[in-house]
Design a protein around this motif. Structure first.
Motif, short mmCIF file in Angstrom:
data_model
loop_
_atom_site.label_atom_id
_atom_site.label_comp_id
_atom_site.label_asym_id
_atom_site.label_seq_id
_atom_site.Cartn_x
_atom_site.Cartn_y
_atom_site.Cartn_z
N HIS A 193 -10.34 -6.43 7.92
CA HIS A 193 -10.08 -4.99 8.11
C HIS A 193 -11.41 -4.30 8.34
O HIS A 193 -12.41 -4.59 7.68
N GLN A 235 -6.01 3.68 -1.69
CA GLN A 235 -5.60 2.29 -1.83
C GLN A 235 -6.70 1.35 -1.36
O GLN A 235 -7.02 0.35 -2.00
N LEU A 236 -7.27 1.69 -0.22
CA LEU A 236 -8.36 0.86 0.31
C LEU A 236 -9.53 0.83 -0.67
O LEU A 236 -10.13 -0.20 -0.93
N TRP A 288 -0.30 0.16 -6.51
CA TRP A 288 -1.41 -0.54 -5.81
C TRP A 288 -2.75 -0.20 -6.45
O TRP A 288 -3.53 -1.06 -6.81
N SER A 327 -3.97 9.68 2.74
CA SER A 327 -2.98 9.12 1.82
C SER A 327 -3.20 7.62 1.57
O SER A 327 -2.69 7.08 0.59
N THR A 328 -3.90 6.94 2.46
CA THR A 328 -4.11 5.49 2.28
C THR A 328 -5.54 5.13 1.90
O THR A 328 -5.80 3.99 1.51
N TYR A 372 0.82 -1.22 0.00
CA TYR A 372 0.00 0.00 0.00
C TYR A 372 0.85 1.26 0.00
O TYR A 372 0.42 2.33 -0.43
N GLN A 373 2.13 1.18 0.44
CA GLN A 373 3.00 2.36 0.40
C GLN A 373 3.29 2.76 -1.04
O GLN A 373 3.50 3.93 -1.33
N ALA A 400 1.64 3.56 -3.61
CA ALA A 400 0.23 3.89 -3.80
C ALA A 400 -0.22 3.79 -5.25
O ALA A 400 -1.25 3.16 -5.56
N LEU A 450 -3.10 -3.53 5.18
CA LEU A 450 -3.43 -2.10 5.34
C LEU A 450 -3.42 -1.73 6.81
O LEU A 450 -3.83 -2.54 7.67
N LEU A 476 -6.51 4.76 9.02
CA LEU A 476 -6.37 5.21 7.64
C LEU A 476 -6.43 6.73 7.58
O LEU A 476 -7.23 7.37 8.27
N ASN A 477 -5.59 7.31 6.73
CA ASN A 477 -5.66 8.75 6.51
C ASN A 477 -5.88 9.00 5.03
O ASN A 477 -6.07 8.07 4.25
#
Length: 1371
Positions: free
Chosen positions: A236, A196-197, A152, A192-193, A146-147, A149, A185, A189-190
């Motif tokens: 999750h 991806q989710l 992903w 920036s992520t 996930y980093q 981005a 993950l 979550l912010n």
């Protein structure tokens, strides 16, 4: 580097490789994309691959890109990539793609990354790459984190676009991969992520989309349930709602295959065992005690929990061990420890301990008394068989009892533990029993010595159980050379026992329980044990010291050990006692002396032995040893007197014997009867009488259990020459099949009938045949048995009689009339008496020559001849004279006993209905005309009690009866060839007549013209039912089997039920069977009160009695279930309730509807928490009633299915809500659907094989034709869905038929309804049926149906027939 990469990307021959390199170099272009593509193809990880031209970089802000040129270049490289990959084998293709993805993943330019991944998408769309392979490569790429981005997001977007081309198995793997990636993950979550989710979420959401149908929803929910079992880990949190919503969407399917209230269903434990199909619904996992449910559907939480209530209910029932072992799949030969069972045993022992604290010490026969008796039996059995561990149970008790003060209950608990310790401590090391010391310290904390209890009361054996345990421990420590000391608080009791044992004045048995205490304390100490046990043995065997003349010093003992004494002895003592008895009997059997009494069992021994056989915990020494060892040994010794007594004991004293033991004994008796040395009248009568009781005592489940064994050994049940016994076997088989259904045992039934007809060919009267179940009717209609020619018979008798009167030489007479093959001699004797009022003494010599066994054939001819003679139009006086002559044969000359004659006469086939009536009229005259039998019956019933286990003077009364009415089995004028009469302790003509009288009653019920005869018989001989060993069972079987015959004869029903129950009124306490309301109806015989119609309150009270009894609050008086016809209160409650309902003067359908109304209308007065228990009781009762009582349920279901509300669903709630009993009860919604479904489930759940097989027929023939809407179909699915597993185990073809019906209904509804609201649950159910039951066996049949359905349904069901999307779209 170029060389390396070329080698990596293309492993063909050298020329092809060289061409590949040249093509790459010559086709390189200026644009950045071209550079990247070519660099990726030619270079590996170098940073230079991603460099941009300096001029382009310098003027990047001023350059204008032309999309068409860019697209053209992309298209060119697409073609090159395509040409390269098409030449690679699959493995190399996959490794190339993985390399491609790895290099793409390091790009920082999102736009360029997207272009590169688009190239792969195009390759998939043009079928160059497999979508499944590309998705796998993406999900397993180490750069997919996930980093990273952009990579992903673009990758999951690509998967979302191409997953439609993956087969369903591949989609399942992709779904797993996506869920695994979701775990990587972060929880927090912010911004920036979140993208991806979202990309991952979109893929899973698309897989879950039912309209897309990438994967059967059934598979998805299975995977989710597998991944998150028992809620022990979670997805999750951002995916939780998506997964939960999907699982929730399959709950309707789980609801359709779940039995309403399954976790609250409780069985009635029968003694006679259960066939597999009856145990299957109750099976639990032995480790978890959970139901074995089909599929990983989101079943209701109650169904997924350990079924503690069910296993405890079964364990608490006397005689439940066989069912308990079947439920848990425990087998005796495999000593598998069951921890869950140990835990429940511990809990069950603590419950009566708590109850004991509230009981009065004076009440020795308290409710917990019976509970402790049963518990000790269960504990001993389960530990001995290896299913439970003694140390574990003791430690479990210790841990549960810490902090509790139970002064009364502790003694009972120690008594239970003493049972096991005394019997096993000699075979196991002392270390196994050390935990008991810890339990003693907890339960007996007193510092002062415990006093010696009042030894005149039976309770003292429980109060001193703890000191007896310690004495066994001390003895064991001594043998192992270890040191142990008696606890100080037991010193006084210990000294008391020591003094009692060493005293010269040892007490006698009977005045108190001191002998029992000594036996219990010293049973493992052989030095002392022989003394108290010797006293017990002497009271049974008598003084064994012979006088100089060889005779015994005293008459044989007649007073048996009381049940109180036997209950006060430990298991070890009882085993020792029964071993001594068996050894003594075997020794007596071998004693060939002619001195009277030296080879006879004492009456006290016979009674005591029979009482010991009720203890199931000593089965191997008890009933098993009796049948397998003692009887064969006695027979080998030709000890006919002992054999007679033992068979009588089995017939008249032993109440609960498992069917396989009964059949084994029956087989032995058939063998014994054919033995030449046993050809003696009294012995043959005993064999026939015992066999008759064994056959008639087989309940419907017992008959079914034996069917599986009959195929291999049909002779075990069938007599080789007794037509009467084989006829009774056919009648018992007919009853068993009628009441429980033949199930899948049709071949076994025909095998048994064929064996019977081979041994004893016969035919049946039409009135009897009409009552047979179809399988028997079909068999006998194919048999052409020879009919008796009555004219020819009469002519033959006349001819033989002329020869008798004309022959003068005695030797000629004897030789002529003794010849086998002309069985007319009884006819001659009768004619002799009829004509001359006397019998020539020569006749007795002829009878001796014929023999007892061969006389049966003469008896059959005689019965046929009698019917012809009586129908001869000579008028009334002639008939009475005929009967008087028969009575002389029975009572004056003792040639044939009345029970044997009546049995033969009542079973003779009479093709003419008038002849059958004549036959029954003769029987009535034989039983009522004359005083011989009636006087005997009146005196016997008046002077004796059937509760033999409470008596100590049965033999005295029996002897007095025999003196008054001596029973002779041979003519007085006969010589000694018949053998000496055998002394009898337990049987007489009255008791032998009871099973014959049952058959007489049944024959009367078959012919409506003879109802008056039956009423007279019941009026004058009905009190004989006081001694019927199974009176309620007789009524239940009779009312059930002859329901059609009795339906419109309420007065006859009342007479029959009143006679049987009335005969027991003096020996049974009030309220033991019938309710007060029914008793009033039965007692009111002065007028024709058949218009009584019970109201709903009557049925409510009747069902309430059943519910309370099932829950342990019995409405019935306490009784010793070891001597009852039923093994426990629940079974008793069920059958007395059924008898009462069948006795009512109302139509069966009215009774059935009233029972359903108890729930559908009476729910308002039933506590909500008990509603399911009431429904369970209704299911039990209605399943035990004849078909016309419970098939009203089908009418109710049909009525609801065709109702206007069902067709036009106007409710604001969904069908799944209104079909769910919990929902309608909690929210107080319309409940007619859910309550009726609940009743249907309960009735079918408890139904026998024959009943449950009627359900598919009802569905196919009555219900399916009325279903036209989606809601109606859902109602049907709720009906049959829960029973697919039962249908599959009983008759697999049924599930296929139901499945085809469901598909046909779906096709019909698809055409008739424009909008289908519940297609998803229906499709889920169809997938459940496919994967759990039918597999691909119906693939061809259902494919034709699915191809004609609307596209939305085809999409959902395409995996059942492997349709592809293109075919559906084309259609």
């Amino acid at each position: 580097m170029l060389q390396c990469l070329a080698s990596f990307l293309y492993k063909g021959d050298r020329q092809s490789k060289r061409m590949f390199e040249e093509n790459i170099i010559t086709e390189m272009a200026d644009s950045q994309v071209a550079n990247i593509v070519n660099e990726i193809l030619l270079q590996t990880w170098t940073h230079e691959l991603m460099k941009v031209e300096a001029v382009e970089e310098a003027f990047s802000s001023f350059l204008v890109h032309k999309p068409e040129q860019e697209n053209e270049r992309l298209s060119m490289y697409q073609k090159k990539l395509c040409s390269i990959l098409t030449t690679l084998n699959p493995d190399l293709q996959e490794s190339s793609i993985r390399q491609y993805l790895t290099l793409t993943a390091v790009l920082t330019n999102k736009y360029k990354m997207k272009q590169l991944l688009t190239l792969l998408e195009n390759l998939v769309n043009t079928n160059i790459l497999q979508a499944r392979m590309l998705c796998d490569c993406i999900l397993t790429n180490e750069k997919l984190i996930y980093q990273n981005a952009d990579f992903w997001i673009e990758c999951f977007s690509l998967i979302r676009r191409i997953i439609g081309g993956v087969d369903y198995k591949g989609v399942r793997e992709i779904m797993k991969g996506c869920r695994e990636k979701a775990h990587s993950l972060p929880v927090s979550l912010n911004s920036s992520t979140m993208p991806q989710l979202k990309a991952l979420y979109n893929v899973i959401e698309y897989i879950f989309d039912r309209n897309a149908s990438l994967l059967p929803a059934y598979f998805i929910v299975t995977e989710i349930q597998k991944d998150y079992p028992d809620n022990n880990h979670w997805p999750h949190w951002q995916l939780a709602k998506l997964l939960t919503s999907f699982v929730e969407s399959t709950k309707p399917c789980a609801q359709m295959v779940s039995i309403i209230g399954h976790s609250n269903m409780l069985p009635v434990v029968e003694f006679s065992g259960f066939a597999d199909h009856l145990v299957n619904p109750w099976r639990l996992d032995p480790t978890t005690l959970k139901f074995s449910l089909k599929g990983n559907l989101p079943y209701d939480d109650e169904l997924l929990k350990p079924q503690i209530g069910l296993i405890r209910h079964v364990l608490q029932q006397p005689y439940s061990r066989d069912m308990m072992c079947s439920m848990l799949g425990l087998q005796k030969q495999h000593k598998q420890q069951c921890i869950a069972l140990e835990d429940q045993l511990v809990e069950l022992m603590i419950l009566p301990m708590e109850k004991s604290e509230q009981e009065n010490d004076e009440d020795e026969m308290s409710p917990t008394h019976w509970c402790w008796l049963h518990l000790s039996s269960q504990v001993i059995y389960l530990i001995l068989i290896g299913f439970a561990s003694f140390p574990n149970i003791v430690m479990g008790l210790h841990n549960k009892l810490v902090g509790h003060d139970m002064k009364k209950g502790r003694d009972h608990l120690m008594w239970v533990l003493l049972q096991f310790i005394s019997g096993s401590i000699q075979r196991h090391p002392l270390s196994n029993f050390i935990p008991i010391i810890k339990l003693h310290e907890l339960l007996y904390p007193e510092k002062d010595p415990l006093p010696v209890p009042d030894y005149s009361k039976a309770h003292c054996t429980h109060q001193m159980a703890v000191v007896c345990i310690w004495m066994h421990l001390l003895k064991k420590a001594e043998t192992e050379h270890k040191t142990m000391t008696m606890p100080p608080n037991l010193k006084v009791q210990y000294d008391f026992l020591q003094h009692l044992m060493t005293s010269n004045n040892i007490p006698t048995l009977g005045s108190d329980y001191r002998i029992a205490l000594l036996c219990n304390a010293y049973s493992t100490n052989q030095e002392y044990y022989a003394r108290p046990m010797g006293i017990i043995i002497e009271t049974l065997f008598g003084n064994q010291k012979p006088l100089p003349n060889g005779s015994t010093t005293a008459p044989l003992p007649t007073v048996p050990l009381s049940m109180c004494i036997l209950d006060s002895l430990t298991l070890h003592c009882k085993m020792s006692l029964i071993h001594s008895i068996v050894t003594h009997v075997a020794k007596l059997a071998q004693n060939k002396t002619n001195i009277p009494g030296n080879n006879m069992m004492s009456p006290a021994l016979v009674e005591t032995y029979s009482r010991l056989l009720v203890y199931t915990e000593i089965e191997s020494l008890g009933i098993k040893g009796f049948i397998n060892q003692l009887l064969p040994n006695v027979f080998k010794s030709h000890a006919w007197g002992i054999l007679h007594d033992l068979l009588d004991m089995f017939s008249y004293r032993i109440h609960h014997v498992q069917p396989h033991y009964r059949v084994q004994l029956l087989s032995n008796i058939h063998s014994l009867a054919a033995y030449p040395q046993a050809n003696q009248t009294q012995l043959q009568l005993c064999f026939e009488s015992t066999a008759l009781r064994l056959i008639t005592s087989l309940g419907s489940s017992g008959v079914q259990l034996q069917m599986s064994r009959v195929v291999s050994e049909p002779k075990s049940l069938v007599s080789s020459e007794s037509e009467e016994l084989n006829r009774v076997l056919v009648l018992t088989l007919a009853r068993g099949i009628h009441m429980a259904g033949a199930g899948s045992d049709g071949a076994a039934v025909k095998e048994l009938l064929t064996t019977i007809m081979t041994n004893t060919p016969h035919m049946w009267s039409q009135h009897t045949l009409q009552c047979f179940p179809p399988v028997l009717v079909e068999f006998f209609n194919q048999i052409s048995a020879q009919k008796e020619n009555k004219q020819l018979l009469k002519k033959s008798v006349e001819e033989e009689y002329r020869k008798w009167t004309s022959m003068a030489n005695d030797n000629d007479i004897i030789s002529h009339f003794s010849v086998p093959g002309t069985p007319l001699f009884l006819c001659l004797l009768w004619k002799m008496i009829f004509e001359t009022n006397r019998i020539n003494p020569i006749a007795f010599k002829i009878l001796e020559r014929i023999g007892a066994r061969a006389l049966s054939a003469h008896l059959r001819k005689f019965c046929d001849y009698l019917v012809f003679e009586v129908t001869d139009p000579a008028g009334g006086p002639h008939i009475y004279k005929c009967v008087d002559a028969i009575n002389d044969i029975i009572w004056k000359y003792n040639i044939v006993t009345i029970d044997r004659l009546v049995l033969c006469l009542v079973l003779r086939p009479n093709p003419d209905g008038n002849e059958s009536q004549v036959s029954l009229y003769i029987i009535q005259l034989l039983l009522l005309h004359g005083f011989e039998l009636r006087n005997r019956v009146q005196d016997f019933v008046k002077e004796n009690s059937p509760e033999h286990w409470k008596q100590n003077n049965w033999y005295e009364k029996h002897l007095a009866f025999q003196r008054k009415y001596p029973e002779k089995f041979t003519p007085e004028e006969a010589s000694g060839a018949y053998g000496a009469p055998i002394p009898v302790y337990l049987s007489n003509v009255c008791l032998r007549l009871i099973p014959v009288f049952d058959i007489v009653v049944h024959r009367h019920l078959e012919i409506h013209q003879v109802a008056k005869y039956l009423e007279q018989l019941l009026e004058h001989l009905g009190y004989l039912y006081k001694f019927h060993d199974r009176p309620i069972t007789f009524l239940y079987n009779t009312l059930h089997y002859y329901e059609k015959k009795l339906r419109d004869k309420p007065l006859l029903k009342r007479k029959l039920v009143g006679a049987v129950l009335g005969a027991l009124k003096d020996v049974r306490p009030a309220g033991w069977a019938a309710t007060e309301t029914l008793q009033n109806f039965l007692a009111n015989t002065e007028y024709d009160n058949t218009t009584w119609v019970p109201d709903l309150n009557y049925y409510l009270s009747l069902v309430n009695r059943m519910v309370d009894t099932m829950m342990g609050n019995s409405h019935f008086p306490n009784t010793d279930w070891r001597f009852n016809e039923y093994p426990n209160p629940s079974a008793h409650a069920l059958y007395v309730t059924c008898v009462e309902l069948m006795s009512l003067p109302v139509a069966p359908n009215y009774v059935g509807n009233s029972l359903l109304d108890v729930i559908t209308k009476g729910f308002v007065v039933i506590p909500t928490t008990k509603l399911q228990l009431w429904i369970n009781a209704i299911g039990l009762i209605m399943a035990a009633l004849p078909d016309p009582y419970w098939t009203v349920l089908h009418e109710r279901l049909l009525e609801l299915t065709t109702s206007s509300e069902m067709i036009e669903w106007t409710y604001p709630y969904s069908p799944f809500q209104l079909f769910n009993l919990a929902t309608t009860s909690d929210a107080m919604l319309e409940n007619k659907y859910s309550l009726t479904l609940a009743c249907a489930h309960a009735i079918w759940y408890h139904a026998g094989a024959g009943q449950i097989m009627q359900v598919p027929i009802f569905v196919k023939e009555k219900l399916a034709v009325e279903i036209h809407t989606e809601t109606q179909m859902l109602f049907l699915c709720h009906m049959v869905g829960p029973f697919l597993q039962r249908f599959n185990s009983d008759l697999p073809r049924t599930v296929m038929d139901i499945t085809i019906t469901l598909y046909e209904l779906l096709a019909h509804i698809d055409k008739s309804q424009t909008h289908l609201q519940y297609m998803d649950p229906i499709c889920d159910l169809l997938y459940h049926i496919k994967y759990m039951f039918v597999g691909d066996t119906l693939k061809n049949e259902v494919e034709n149906v699915i191809r004609k359905l609307r596209p939305a349904l085809q999409m959902r069901l395409r995996f059942i027939t492997h349709l592809n999307v293109e075919q559906i779209n084309t259609a």
